[in-house]
Design a protein around this motif. Structure first.
Motif, short mmCIF file in Angstrom:
data_model
loop_
_atom_site.label_atom_id
_atom_site.label_comp_id
_atom_site.label_asym_id
_atom_site.label_seq_id
_atom_site.Cartn_x
_atom_site.Cartn_y
_atom_site.Cartn_z
N LEU A 75 32.52 36.68 36.26
CA LEU A 75 33.34 37.88 36.33
C LEU A 75 34.59 37.82 35.48
CD1 LEU A 75 33.34 38.54 40.18
CD2 LEU A 75 32.53 40.11 38.43
N LEU A 76 35.23 36.65 35.51
CA LEU A 76 36.59 36.55 34.97
C LEU A 76 36.71 37.06 33.54
CD1 LEU A 76 38.24 33.20 36.08
CD2 LEU A 76 39.21 35.49 36.24
N HIS A 83 31.55 44.33 33.85
CA HIS A 83 32.32 43.78 34.96
C HIS A 83 32.17 44.64 36.22
CE1 HIS A 83 35.92 43.33 37.50
NE2 HIS A 83 35.74 42.05 37.26
N ARG A 87 30.71 43.07 39.55
CA ARG A 87 31.65 42.90 40.66
C ARG A 87 31.12 43.63 41.90
NH1 ARG A 87 37.56 41.04 41.41
NH2 ARG A 87 37.94 41.95 43.42
N VAL A 240 36.75 28.28 39.76
CA VAL A 240 38.02 28.96 39.98
C VAL A 240 38.54 28.79 41.41
CG1 VAL A 240 37.66 30.69 38.19
CG2 VAL A 240 36.99 31.21 40.51
N GLY A 241 37.64 28.50 42.35
CA GLY A 241 38.08 28.46 43.74
C GLY A 241 38.52 27.09 44.22
N THR A 244 42.44 25.82 42.48
CA THR A 244 43.47 26.78 42.89
C THR A 244 43.80 26.63 44.38
OG1 THR A 244 41.66 28.34 43.13
CG2 THR A 244 43.08 28.62 41.21
N THR A 245 42.78 26.49 45.19
CA THR A 245 43.03 26.38 46.63
C THR A 245 43.72 25.06 46.94
OG1 THR A 245 41.03 27.63 46.96
CG2 THR A 245 41.96 26.62 48.90
N SER A 290 47.71 33.96 33.19
CA SER A 290 46.35 34.41 32.95
C SER A 290 46.36 35.05 31.55
CB SER A 290 46.02 35.42 34.04
OG SER A 290 44.67 35.68 34.04
N ARG A 292 44.77 37.65 28.26
CA ARG A 292 44.03 38.81 27.79
C ARG A 292 44.06 38.82 26.27
NH1 ARG A 292 43.23 38.79 32.53
NH2 ARG A 292 43.27 40.51 34.02
N ALA A 342 50.23 36.58 42.40
CA ALA A 342 49.58 35.27 42.31
C ALA A 342 48.05 35.38 42.24
CB ALA A 342 49.99 34.38 43.47
N HIS A 348 40.31 42.79 38.22
CA HIS A 348 39.96 41.36 38.33
C HIS A 348 40.67 40.69 39.50
CE1 HIS A 348 37.63 40.90 34.62
NE2 HIS A 348 38.45 41.81 34.11
N CYS A 350 41.72 38.69 42.46
CA CYS A 350 40.98 37.51 42.93
C CYS A 350 40.00 37.85 44.06
CB CYS A 350 41.97 36.46 43.41
SG CYS A 350 41.14 35.00 44.06
N GLY A 352 38.39 35.70 45.64
CA GLY A 352 38.46 34.64 46.66
C GLY A 352 39.75 34.68 47.47
C1 HEM Z 1 40.27 35.92 39.94
C2 HEM Z 1 44.10 33.35 41.46
C3 HEM Z 1 41.35 31.20 44.84
C4 HEM Z 1 37.48 33.40 43.03
C5 HEM Z 1 41.55 35.44 40.10
C6 HEM Z 1 42.71 35.88 39.35
C7 HEM Z 1 43.77 35.15 39.76
C8 HEM Z 1 43.30 34.24 40.79
C9 HEM Z 1 45.20 35.23 39.25
C10 HEM Z 1 42.73 37.02 38.33
C11 HEM Z 1 42.64 36.50 36.93
C12 HEM Z 1 42.79 37.57 35.89
O1 HEM Z 1 42.94 38.77 36.19
O2 HEM Z 1 42.78 37.17 34.72
C13 HEM Z 1 43.67 32.55 42.49
C14 HEM Z 1 44.55 31.71 43.28
C15 HEM Z 1 43.77 31.12 44.24
C16 HEM Z 1 42.42 31.58 44.06
C17 HEM Z 1 46.05 31.54 43.04
C18 HEM Z 1 44.16 30.16 45.34
C19 HEM Z 1 45.34 30.11 45.84
C20 HEM Z 1 40.08 31.63 44.66
C21 HEM Z 1 38.94 31.24 45.47
C22 HEM Z 1 37.85 31.83 44.93
C23 HEM Z 1 38.30 32.63 43.80
C24 HEM Z 1 39.02 30.33 46.69
C25 HEM Z 1 36.43 31.79 45.35
C26 HEM Z 1 35.90 30.95 46.16
C27 HEM Z 1 37.90 34.26 42.03
C28 HEM Z 1 37.00 35.07 41.23
C29 HEM Z 1 37.81 35.79 40.34
C30 HEM Z 1 39.20 35.40 40.61
C31 HEM Z 1 35.48 35.12 41.34
C32 HEM Z 1 37.33 36.75 39.26
C33 HEM Z 1 37.38 38.16 39.76
C34 HEM Z 1 37.07 39.16 38.67
O3 HEM Z 1 37.20 38.83 37.48
O4 HEM Z 1 36.66 40.28 39.02
N1 HEM Z 1 41.94 34.45 40.98
N2 HEM Z 1 42.40 32.45 42.98
N3 HEM Z 1 39.64 32.48 43.67
N4 HEM Z 1 39.20 34.48 41.63
FE1 HEM Z 1 40.80 33.53 42.37
#
Ligand code: HEM
Length: 401
Positions: A75-76, A83, A87, A240-241, A244-245, A290, A292, A342, A348, A350, A352
């Protein structure tokens, strides 16, 4: 007061962590990267995916390594309309309800990991190696439906993937690049992709109550995800998950360690843990930036921007913008509302976030309950990842005695 950044010597790029404001909300640097620091300006970019594409792969990987089949299902880096479809398909399976249902499992996994660590005997632990690192991998494996007997196998692959990401990051840093490519890191673990492929094939024959089965079954406008797309998405979840977590929990502990009055307060009122995690996400955002790339010439915050320009969205800086957050350099868990960036914003946002929030809250409460004393180790400082776009510890020694 000494800031957390001064105390732990954080990277100079993360100037907001030293309670400093950017000179301008938008600024092009000597490498031609458009740096976006302001909150409003970040929102403007998030709201306009047509002008600001997420497909930044070629900036970081070059043309040679781009392989569309590898990106299928992730997705990212996808832009609309792909997308939007993807999504929709994925969010039908990866639902908030599914995440809420995980709460008791996350609790018992966290307790199990801490039991195995036998912390009391030693008076301390490395929070990253012994809790925040293994915990999200096990949770995601569980969510996907990886049998617990294969957990260690899975964890080994994720460790190798992370090692490769770090190695790539340091190579790229020496070449002045900004971001490691975690997908490239994943190519170092073909066994894991193969393993996931086998599981996907098996779920097609015999569906179970897990995310892999749900992803296979989800359908939008008569279309389903291919096996490759399901595998790639499962993979993306891990990439990604995971780190970050881990960062979220570590950063929350560091914020509380530097704000003992807040630590005392959350100990007394465990029900405020969710708000503490939320404020830690703002105050010490794990994803500092992040990226673009512009698809056309445009204007942002009064700056003329060319087409094909790399844009760095400094979420951590935007989260300290005084135009949005009163007294932004104060760690204040009672902040309400707290519309931090955050987790990004817009299409996009998050996926998660509910899982990360849940793991953060449960992890924090369990740590506080288990260790009546918890502080950074005066003899061993935390070590941070050497990456400009994240703020996360790779080692976080704590004392509990
Ligand atoms: C997208 C942060 C945890 C799955 C994002 C984005 C950010 C982010 C900033 C957007 C990126 C962008 O627009 O360029 C975080 C932070 C986390 C975290 C700070 C923990 C504190 C997780 C977890 C998962 C996850 C636990 C899944 C298990 C995703 C996915 C996207 C995403 C799949 C893409 C969504 C899309 O593009 O439509 N995350 N994330 N994230 N995150 Fe997280």
């Amino acid at each position: 007061m000494v800031t957390l950044a001064e105390r732990w010597d954080l990277r100079p790029e993360h100037f907001w962590m030293r309670d400093r404001q950017p000179e301008k909300p938008v600024e092009t640097d000597e490498n031609g990267v458009l740096n976006v620091y302001g909150y409003a300006e970040n929102l403007a970019v998030f709201a306009d995916p047509k002008t600001y594409s997420s497909d930044v792969t070629r900036f970081f990987l070059g043309d040679t390594e781009t392989d569309d089949s590898f990106n299928e299902g992730t997705l990212l880096q996808a832009d609309p309309p792909e997308h939007t479809k993807l999504r929709k398909l994925i969010s039908r399976s990866f639902t908030a309800k599914m995440v809420t249902g995980l709460e008791p499992r996350i609790e018992s996994i966290t307790r199990e990991i801490l039991d195995a660590a036998d912390v009391d005997g030693r008076g301390g632990l490395d929070l990253v190696a012994e809790l925040t690192y293994p915990m999200p991998v096990i949770v995601i494996a569980e969510l996907l439906g990886v049998p617990s007997s294969d957990r260690e196998l899975f964890r080994g692959w994720v460790d190798r993937m992370t090692d490769s990401a770090t190695a790539l990051a340091s190579d790229e840093q020496s070449a002045d690049a900004e971001e490691p490519d975690s997908q490239a890191a994943m190519r170092h673990v073909p066994e894991m992709l193969e393993y996931l492929h086998e599981h996907v094939a098996e779920r097609r024959r015999k569906p179970r109550e897990d995310l892999l089965s749900a992803l296979i079954a989800s359908e939008v406008d008569g279309k389903r995800l291919s096996d490759a797309a399901v595998v790639n998405f499962a993979n993306e979840l891990l990439v990604v998950g995971h780190a970050t977590t881990s960062a979220l929990l570590g950063n929350t502990v560091l914020c509380l360690d530097s704000h003992p009055e807040e630590l005392a307060r959350v100990r007394e009122h465990p029900e405020t843990a969710a708000a503490v995690v939320e404020e830690a996400l703002r105050f010490m955002s794990p994803i500092a930036a992040s990226y673009r790339v512009t698809t056309a010439a445009t204007q942002l915050g009064g700056v003329e921007v060319g087409a094909d320009q790399l844009v760095a969205l400094w979420l951590g800086a935007a989260n300290r913008d005084p135009g949005q957050f009163p007294d932004p350099h104060r760690f204040d868990p009672t902040r309400d509302p707290n519309p931090h960036l955050a987790f990004g914003r817009g299409i996009h946002f998050c996926l998660g976030a509910p899982l990360a929030r849940l793991e953060g809250r449960l992890g924090l409460n369990i740590l506080l309950e288990r260790f009546p004393k918890l502080r950074t180790d005066p003899d061993s400082a935390p070590v941070f990842w050497e990456l400009p776009h994240v703020i996360a510890t790779s080692r976080l020694p704590l004392r509990v005695d």
